[in-house]
Scaffold this active site. Structure first.
Site, PDB file in Angstrom:
ATOM      1  N   LYS A   1      -5.383 -11.910   0.681  1.00  0.00           N
ATOM      2  CA  LYS A   1      -5.122 -13.283   1.170  1.00  0.00           C
ATOM      3  C   LYS A   1      -6.002 -13.598   2.382  1.00  0.00           C
ATOM      4  O   LYS A   1      -6.670 -14.631   2.417  1.00  0.00           O
ATOM      5  CB  LYS A   1      -3.625 -13.445   1.554  1.00  0.00           C
ATOM      6  CG  LYS A   1      -2.663 -13.168   0.401  1.00  0.00           C
ATOM      7  CD  LYS A   1      -1.207 -13.407   0.784  1.00  0.00           C
ATOM      8  CE  LYS A   1      -0.679 -12.476   1.849  1.00  0.00           C
ATOM      9  NZ  LYS A   1      -0.604 -11.057   1.450  1.00  0.00           N
TER      10      LYS A   1
ATOM     11  N   ARG B   1       7.497 -17.389   2.315  1.00  0.00           N
ATOM     12  CA  ARG B   1       7.726 -16.027   1.825  1.00  0.00           C
ATOM     13  C   ARG B   1       9.150 -15.836   1.315  1.00  0.00           C
ATOM     14  O   ARG B   1       9.498 -14.753   0.890  1.00  0.00           O
ATOM     15  CB  ARG B   1       7.512 -15.064   2.988  1.00  0.00           C
ATOM     16  CG  ARG B   1       6.310 -14.183   2.861  1.00  0.00           C
ATOM     17  CD  ARG B   1       6.189 -13.443   4.169  1.00  0.00           C
ATOM     18  NE  ARG B   1       5.429 -12.256   4.052  1.00  0.00           N
ATOM     19  CZ  ARG B   1       4.168 -12.134   4.449  1.00  0.00           C
ATOM     20  NH1 ARG B   1       3.525 -13.170   4.938  1.00  0.00           N
ATOM     21  NH2 ARG B   1       3.565 -10.982   4.356  1.00  0.00           N
TER      22      ARG B   1
ATOM     23  N   ARG C   1      -8.477  -0.046   4.673  1.00  0.00           N
ATOM     24  CA  ARG C   1      -8.380  -0.894   5.875  1.00  0.00           C
ATOM     25  C   ARG C   1      -8.063  -0.045   7.103  1.00  0.00           C
ATOM     26  O   ARG C   1      -8.615  -0.254   8.175  1.00  0.00           O
ATOM     27  CB  ARG C   1      -7.327  -1.985   5.687  1.00  0.00           C
ATOM     28  CG  ARG C   1      -7.240  -2.907   6.894  1.00  0.00           C
ATOM     29  CD  ARG C   1      -6.583  -4.229   6.605  1.00  0.00           C
ATOM     30  NE  ARG C   1      -5.157  -4.089   6.417  1.00  0.00           N
ATOM     31  CZ  ARG C   1      -4.347  -5.091   6.100  1.00  0.00           C
ATOM     32  NH1 ARG C   1      -4.855  -6.294   5.918  1.00  0.00           N
ATOM     33  NH2 ARG C   1      -3.064  -4.909   5.951  1.00  0.00           N
TER      34      ARG C   1
ATOM     35  N   ARG D   1       7.062  -3.055   2.772  1.00  0.00           N
ATOM     36  CA  ARG D   1       6.548  -4.436   2.653  1.00  0.00           C
ATOM     37  C   ARG D   1       6.403  -4.837   1.177  1.00  0.00           C
ATOM     38  O   ARG D   1       6.676  -5.976   0.814  1.00  0.00           O
ATOM     39  CB  ARG D   1       5.204  -4.558   3.383  1.00  0.00           C
ATOM     40  CG  ARG D   1       5.368  -4.567   4.913  1.00  0.00           C
ATOM     41  CD  ARG D   1       4.090  -4.184   5.646  1.00  0.00           C
ATOM     42  NE  ARG D   1       2.962  -5.028   5.369  1.00  0.00           N
ATOM     43  CZ  ARG D   1       1.692  -4.674   5.586  1.00  0.00           C
ATOM     44  NH1 ARG D   1       1.414  -3.481   6.084  1.00  0.00           N
ATOM     45  NH2 ARG D   1       0.721  -5.520   5.330  1.00  0.00           N
TER      46      ARG D   1
HETATM   47  P1  AP5 Z   1      -6.533  -8.536   3.167  1.00  0.00           P
HETATM   48  O1  AP5 Z   1      -7.403  -9.709   2.915  1.00  0.00           O
HETATM   49  O2  AP5 Z   1      -6.315  -8.102   4.584  1.00  0.00           O
HETATM   50  O3  AP5 Z   1      -5.130  -8.680   2.409  1.00  0.00           O
HETATM   51  P2  AP5 Z   1      -3.856  -9.530   2.783  1.00  0.00           P
HETATM   52  O4  AP5 Z   1      -3.288  -9.980   1.475  1.00  0.00           O
HETATM   53  O5  AP5 Z   1      -4.205 -10.565   3.795  1.00  0.00           O
HETATM   54  O6  AP5 Z   1      -2.971  -8.358   3.392  1.00  0.00           O
HETATM   55  P3  AP5 Z   1      -2.021  -8.290   4.647  1.00  0.00           P
HETATM   56  O7  AP5 Z   1      -1.654  -6.846   4.770  1.00  0.00           O
HETATM   57  O8  AP5 Z   1      -2.605  -8.918   5.849  1.00  0.00           O
HETATM   58  O9  AP5 Z   1      -0.831  -9.120   4.087  1.00  0.00           O
HETATM   59  P4  AP5 Z   1       0.625  -9.206   4.515  1.00  0.00           P
HETATM   60  O10 AP5 Z   1       1.123 -10.307   3.643  1.00  0.00           O
HETATM   61  O11 AP5 Z   1       1.384  -7.930   4.401  1.00  0.00           O
HETATM   62  O12 AP5 Z   1       0.521  -9.476   6.065  1.00  0.00           O
HETATM   63  P5  AP5 Z   1       0.856 -10.710   6.990  1.00  0.00           P
HETATM   64  O13 AP5 Z   1      -0.042 -10.619   8.146  1.00  0.00           O
HETATM   65  O14 AP5 Z   1       0.942 -11.976   6.217  1.00  0.00           O
HETATM   66  O15 AP5 Z   1      -7.138  -7.323   2.332  1.00  0.00           O
HETATM   67  C1  AP5 Z   1      -6.637  -6.018   2.450  1.00  0.00           C
HETATM   68  C2  AP5 Z   1      -7.799  -5.015   2.444  1.00  0.00           C
HETATM   69  O16 AP5 Z   1      -8.421  -5.044   1.176  1.00  0.00           O
HETATM   70  C3  AP5 Z   1      -8.887  -5.323   3.461  1.00  0.00           C
HETATM   71  O17 AP5 Z   1      -9.374  -4.123   3.999  1.00  0.00           O
HETATM   72  C4  AP5 Z   1      -9.964  -6.042   2.636  1.00  0.00           C
HETATM   73  O18 AP5 Z   1     -11.248  -5.836   3.155  1.00  0.00           O
HETATM   74  C5  AP5 Z   1      -9.795  -5.395   1.283  1.00  0.00           C
HETATM   75  N1  AP5 Z   1     -10.080  -6.299   0.163  1.00  0.00           N
HETATM   76  C6  AP5 Z   1      -9.768  -7.615   0.071  1.00  0.00           C
HETATM   77  N2  AP5 Z   1     -10.167  -8.123  -1.107  1.00  0.00           N
HETATM   78  C7  AP5 Z   1     -10.735  -7.083  -1.788  1.00  0.00           C
HETATM   79  C8  AP5 Z   1     -11.342  -6.969  -3.078  1.00  0.00           C
HETATM   80  N3  AP5 Z   1     -11.452  -8.012  -3.921  1.00  0.00           N
HETATM   81  N4  AP5 Z   1     -11.808  -5.755  -3.447  1.00  0.00           N
HETATM   82  C9  AP5 Z   1     -11.700  -4.684  -2.612  1.00  0.00           C
HETATM   83  N5  AP5 Z   1     -11.156  -4.733  -1.382  1.00  0.00           N
HETATM   84  C10 AP5 Z   1     -10.675  -5.921  -0.972  1.00  0.00           C
HETATM   85  O19 AP5 Z   1       2.372 -10.382   7.438  1.00  0.00           O
HETATM   86  C11 AP5 Z   1       2.661  -9.295   8.296  1.00  0.00           C
HETATM   87  C12 AP5 Z   1       4.125  -9.360   8.717  1.00  0.00           C
HETATM   88  O20 AP5 Z   1       4.374 -10.581   9.451  1.00  0.00           O
HETATM   89  C13 AP5 Z   1       5.173  -9.409   7.579  1.00  0.00           C
HETATM   90  O21 AP5 Z   1       5.477  -8.110   7.071  1.00  0.00           O
HETATM   91  C14 AP5 Z   1       6.358 -10.074   8.284  1.00  0.00           C
HETATM   92  O22 AP5 Z   1       7.063  -9.164   9.094  1.00  0.00           O
HETATM   93  C15 AP5 Z   1       5.679 -11.109   9.190  1.00  0.00           C
HETATM   94  N6  AP5 Z   1       5.532 -12.412   8.525  1.00  0.00           N
HETATM   95  C16 AP5 Z   1       4.370 -13.050   8.224  1.00  0.00           C
HETATM   96  N7  AP5 Z   1       4.618 -14.216   7.607  1.00  0.00           N
HETATM   97  C17 AP5 Z   1       5.968 -14.321   7.507  1.00  0.00           C
HETATM   98  C18 AP5 Z   1       6.822 -15.286   6.923  1.00  0.00           C
HETATM   99  N8  AP5 Z   1       6.336 -16.380   6.310  1.00  0.00           N
HETATM  100  N9  AP5 Z   1       8.179 -15.052   7.008  1.00  0.00           N
HETATM  101  C19 AP5 Z   1       8.672 -13.981   7.629  1.00  0.00           C
HETATM  102  N10 AP5 Z   1       7.909 -13.017   8.186  1.00  0.00           N
HETATM  103  C20 AP5 Z   1       6.559 -13.180   8.111  1.00  0.00           C
END
Ligand code: AP5
Length: 196
Positions: free
Chosen positions: A13, A88, A127, A150
């Site tokens: 994402k 979410r 990562r 997660r």
């Molecule tokens: P990346 O692009 O970083 O993936 P991502 O989907 O953004 O992963 P996140 O771990 O950031 O998602 P998340 O949903 O757990 O975290 P968030 O910050 O929203 O890619 C991952 C890796 O793969 C990278 O190294 C990249 O280079 C690589 N990659 C990407 N595309 C690729 C490809 N095509 N091929 C190969 N490699 C690739 O949430 C964190 C926390 O915040 C949650 O757990 C929760 O506690 C809180 N939170 C956030 N939003 C809410 C909400 N709406 N409600 C409640 N709590 C929330």
């Protein structure tokens, strides 16, 4: 143009959000990034959110809903925005529909990035290694144990949004297993006609 990215942790994402921001000139509203900034700044929201995030759980709907509702009032959101990591839960999805309806707006497309679990785990490991190699601090929730948590939270609380948006006719599933460029091209094919 109002677009939502749905997908499990590590689905890409954040990576694809950078492409969307550049191509369509709309801001990325990442609730994860906003919450991590609040944690780093030790704001009252950050203090509340830290423990929940570190454990891989979801921050309360009220807190996250308020953050998003304030953010979309900012001038850079006037032409649209990309929601990365929000909504979410079903409650958040309903909150969003209500917030947008009050402004006479609605979501244009919900992109579900589909990546299998083995690939997600590989990406997490990469990562972590890349972050360490850059000499940066690894995210407190980026370890295999919390990652499994997660993923479970995604299946239980976020996956129900898939039929929710399917019923609204807004869901577009995208194969997220290809290269970054392949996935970007698939997104362009969906979003170019919407942005036109
Ligand atoms: P990346 O692009 O970083 O993936 P991502 O989907 O953004 O992963 P996140 O771990 O950031 O998602 P998340 O949903 O757990 O975290 P968030 O910050 O929203 O890619 C991952 C890796 O793969 C990278 O190294 C990249 O280079 C690589 N990659 C990407 N595309 C690729 C490809 N095509 N091929 C190969 N490699 C690739 O949430 C964190 C926390 O915040 C949650 O757990 C929760 O506690 C809180 N939170 C956030 N939003 C809410 C909400 N709406 N409600 C409640 N709590 C929330």
């Amino acid at each position: 143009m109002i677009v939502i990215f749905l997908g499990p942790p590590g689905a890409g994402k954040g990576t694809q959000a950078a492409h969307i921001v550049e191509r369509y000139k709309i801001p990325q509203l990442s609730t994860g990034d906003m919450l991590r900034a609040a944690v780093a700044a030790k704001t009252p929201v950050g203090v509340k959110a830290k423990e929940v995030m570190d454990a891989g759980n979801l921050v309360s709907d009220e807190i996250v809903g308020a953050i998003v509702s304030d953010r979309i009032e900012e001038p850079d959101c006037a032409r649209g925005f990309l929601l990365d990591g929000f909504p979410r839960t079903l409650v958040q999805a309903e909150m969003l529909d209500e917030i947008l309806a009050k402004k006479g707006l609605s979501v244009n497309a919900v992109i579900e990035l589909k990546v299998d679990e083995a690939a997600l785990l590989d990406r997490l490991r990469n990562r972590i290694e890349e972050t360490k190699a850059r000499g940066e601090e690894v995210r407190a929730d980026d370890n295999e144990e919390t990652f499994a948590k997660r993923l479970g939270v995604y299946s239980e609380q976020t996956a129900p949004l898939i039929p929710y948006y399917e019923k609204q006719g807004k869901l577009r599933a995208v194969d997220g297993m290809g290269t970054v460029e392949d996935v970007s091209a698939a997104l362009d094919a969906i979003l170019d006609p919407i942005s036109a």
